[in-house]
Design a protein around this motif. Structure first.
Motif, PDB file in Angstrom:
ATOM      1  N   LYS A   1      -6.056 -13.762  -7.555  1.00 49.89           N
ATOM      2  CA  LYS A   1      -7.343 -14.127  -7.932  1.00 49.89           C
ATOM      3  C   LYS A   1      -7.891 -13.226  -8.880  1.00 49.89           C
ATOM      4  O   LYS A   1      -8.683 -13.900  -9.791  1.00 49.89           O
ATOM      5  CB  LYS A   1      -8.441 -13.853  -6.531  1.00 49.89           C
ATOM      6  CG  LYS A   1      -9.574 -14.271  -6.404  1.00 49.89           C
ATOM      7  CD  LYS A   1     -10.358 -14.017  -5.306  1.00 49.89           C
ATOM      8  CE  LYS A   1     -11.976 -14.610  -5.469  1.00 49.89           C
ATOM      9  NZ  LYS A   1     -12.573 -14.384  -4.159  1.00 49.89           N
ATOM     10  N   ALA A   2      -7.769 -11.827  -9.088  1.00 52.45           N
ATOM     11  CA  ALA A   2      -7.981 -11.250 -10.155  1.00 52.45           C
ATOM     12  C   ALA A   2      -7.388 -11.806 -11.502  1.00 52.45           C
ATOM     13  O   ALA A   2      -8.101 -11.590 -12.571  1.00 52.45           O
ATOM     14  CB  ALA A   2      -7.849  -9.638  -9.772  1.00 52.45           C
TER      15      ALA A   2
ATOM     16  N   ARG B   1       0.975  -1.107  -0.131  1.00 59.90           N
ATOM     17  CA  ARG B   1      -0.089   0.034  -0.074  1.00 59.90           C
ATOM     18  C   ARG B   1       1.081   1.214   0.032  1.00 59.90           C
ATOM     19  O   ARG B   1       0.751   2.230   0.783  1.00 59.90           O
ATOM     20  CB  ARG B   1      -0.818  -0.004   1.197  1.00 59.90           C
ATOM     21  CG  ARG B   1      -1.969  -1.161   1.308  1.00 59.90           C
ATOM     22  CD  ARG B   1      -2.562  -1.276   2.321  1.00 59.90           C
ATOM     23  NE  ARG B   1      -3.706  -2.215   2.502  1.00 59.90           N
ATOM     24  CZ  ARG B   1      -4.351  -2.656   3.447  1.00 59.90           C
ATOM     25  NH1 ARG B   1      -4.427  -2.026   4.843  1.00 59.90           N
ATOM     26  NH2 ARG B   1      -4.763  -3.947   3.487  1.00 59.90           N
TER      27      ARG B   1
ATOM     28  N   SER C   1      -4.407  -8.876  -7.942  1.00 59.88           N
ATOM     29  CA  SER C   1      -4.136  -9.989  -6.966  1.00 59.88           C
ATOM     30  C   SER C   1      -4.149 -11.166  -7.825  1.00 59.88           C
ATOM     31  O   SER C   1      -4.622 -11.217  -9.217  1.00 59.88           O
ATOM     32  CB  SER C   1      -5.209  -9.996  -6.046  1.00 59.88           C
ATOM     33  OG  SER C   1      -6.418 -10.325  -6.609  1.00 59.88           O
TER      34      SER C   1
ATOM     35  N   SER D   1      -4.085  -2.832  -5.667  1.00 64.15           N
ATOM     36  CA  SER D   1      -3.284  -4.207  -5.392  1.00 64.15           C
ATOM     37  C   SER D   1      -4.556  -5.325  -5.512  1.00 64.15           C
ATOM     38  O   SER D   1      -4.349  -6.481  -5.882  1.00 64.15           O
ATOM     39  CB  SER D   1      -2.767  -4.212  -3.923  1.00 64.15           C
ATOM     40  OG  SER D   1      -3.944  -4.310  -2.976  1.00 64.15           O
ATOM     41  N   ARG D   2      -5.844  -4.830  -5.456  1.00 66.63           N
ATOM     42  CA  ARG D   2      -6.963  -6.045  -5.626  1.00 66.63           C
ATOM     43  C   ARG D   2      -7.200  -6.537  -7.054  1.00 66.63           C
ATOM     44  O   ARG D   2      -7.445  -7.349  -7.358  1.00 66.63           O
ATOM     45  CB  ARG D   2      -8.212  -5.328  -4.958  1.00 66.63           C
ATOM     46  CG  ARG D   2      -8.285  -5.559  -3.530  1.00 66.63           C
ATOM     47  CD  ARG D   2      -9.463  -5.130  -2.769  1.00 66.63           C
ATOM     48  NE  ARG D   2      -9.408  -3.599  -2.703  1.00 66.63           N
ATOM     49  CZ  ARG D   2      -9.959  -2.598  -2.195  1.00 66.63           C
ATOM     50  NH1 ARG D   2     -11.001  -3.126  -1.583  1.00 66.63           N
ATOM     51  NH2 ARG D   2      -9.666  -1.588  -2.024  1.00 66.63           N
ATOM     52  N   ASP D   3      -6.914  -5.300  -7.915  1.00 68.31           N
ATOM     53  CA  ASP D   3      -7.022  -5.714  -9.203  1.00 68.31           C
ATOM     54  C   ASP D   3      -5.852  -6.381  -9.814  1.00 68.31           C
ATOM     55  O   ASP D   3      -5.981  -7.180 -10.771  1.00 68.31           O
ATOM     56  CB  ASP D   3      -7.000  -4.144  -9.989  1.00 68.31           C
ATOM     57  CG  ASP D   3      -8.161  -3.321  -9.808  1.00 68.31           C
ATOM     58  OD1 ASP D   3      -9.220  -3.827  -9.241  1.00 68.31           O
ATOM     59  OD2 ASP D   3      -8.012  -2.144 -10.064  1.00 68.31           O
TER      60      ASP D   3
ATOM     61  N   HIS E   1      -4.005   0.329  -2.225  1.00 65.07           N
ATOM     62  CA  HIS E   1      -4.638  -0.725  -1.901  1.00 65.07           C
ATOM     63  C   HIS E   1      -5.746  -1.123  -2.789  1.00 65.07           C
ATOM     64  O   HIS E   1      -5.763  -2.232  -2.988  1.00 65.07           O
ATOM     65  CB  HIS E   1      -5.159  -0.300  -0.323  1.00 65.07           C
ATOM     66  CG  HIS E   1      -5.955  -1.480   0.256  1.00 65.07           C
ATOM     67  ND1 HIS E   1      -5.450  -2.811   0.531  1.00 65.07           N
ATOM     68  CD2 HIS E   1      -7.105  -1.569   0.628  1.00 65.07           C
ATOM     69  CE1 HIS E   1      -6.242  -3.428   1.273  1.00 65.07           C
ATOM     70  NE2 HIS E   1      -7.513  -2.778   1.031  1.00 65.07           N
TER      71      HIS E   1
END
Length: 173
Positions: A156-157, A95, A154, A150-152, A147
């Motif tokens: 999983k993404a 982050r 990941s 970071s999900r985009d 942050h």
């Protein structure tokens, strides 16, 4: 540490930053893929020795965590870039606010256009760094952006996006 990563640009920008903020330190970390001598010469010429910490070797995982935790800002002043950056992905995972050059896919890794600077432009890099360091609210906002991004990026993404590509390709068969 490779020529295209813009260490020279970072050092020249640091000289400008120090005219405004004397408390700034630049950590240059990573295995050398070229001679350090030209950079050492530039550090001495610009009077930066007390503000640059070179860690010029492979960085073990425990040290990566320590370095990113200590950083207020990550800069990627690349001259050119044709791939993705492991450093940028790690910065997102921690982050960390980033300032990047407008090359390759780096601009996709920050949301604030003011944090994307022209390559090989120390003055623009220095202005962006000072703007961030002088505004704690901006740093917090950039950290929140990191942050979210970071999900985009990941696993999983990435797996989901890859699956959708294959699913779409199968429909066309």
């Amino acid at each position: 540490v490779r020529p295209y990563k813009g260490v020279d640009t970072a050092l020249k920008a640091l000289a400008e930053i120090l005219k405004i903020r004397a408390d700034v330190r630049l950590v240059i970390a990573g295995k050398l893929w070229e001679s350090w001598a030209p950079y050492e010469c530039l550090i001495r010429k610009l009077g930066l020795s007390d503000h640059v910490l070179p860690i010029l070797d492979y960085i073990p995982s425990a040290e990566v965590r320590r370095l990113f935790t200590a950083a207020d800002l990550v800069i990627l002043p690349y001259h050119h870039f044709d791939s993705q950056s492991g450093v940028a992905g790690t910065a997102l995972a921690f982050r960390k606010p980033m300032i990047v050059s407008a090359v390759g896919g780096l601009p996709d890794l920050v949301k604030d256009p003011a944090c994307v600077v022209p390559p090989q432009n120390p003055a623009a890099l220095a202005r962006a760094v000072v703007r961030c360091l002088q505004d704690p609210n901006r740093l917090r906002s950039l950290a929140a952006d990191a942050h979210a991004l970071s999900r985009d990026f990941s696993w999983k993404a990435i797996a989901k996006a890859t699956f959708l590509v294959y699913k779409d390709a199968c429909k066309k068969l």
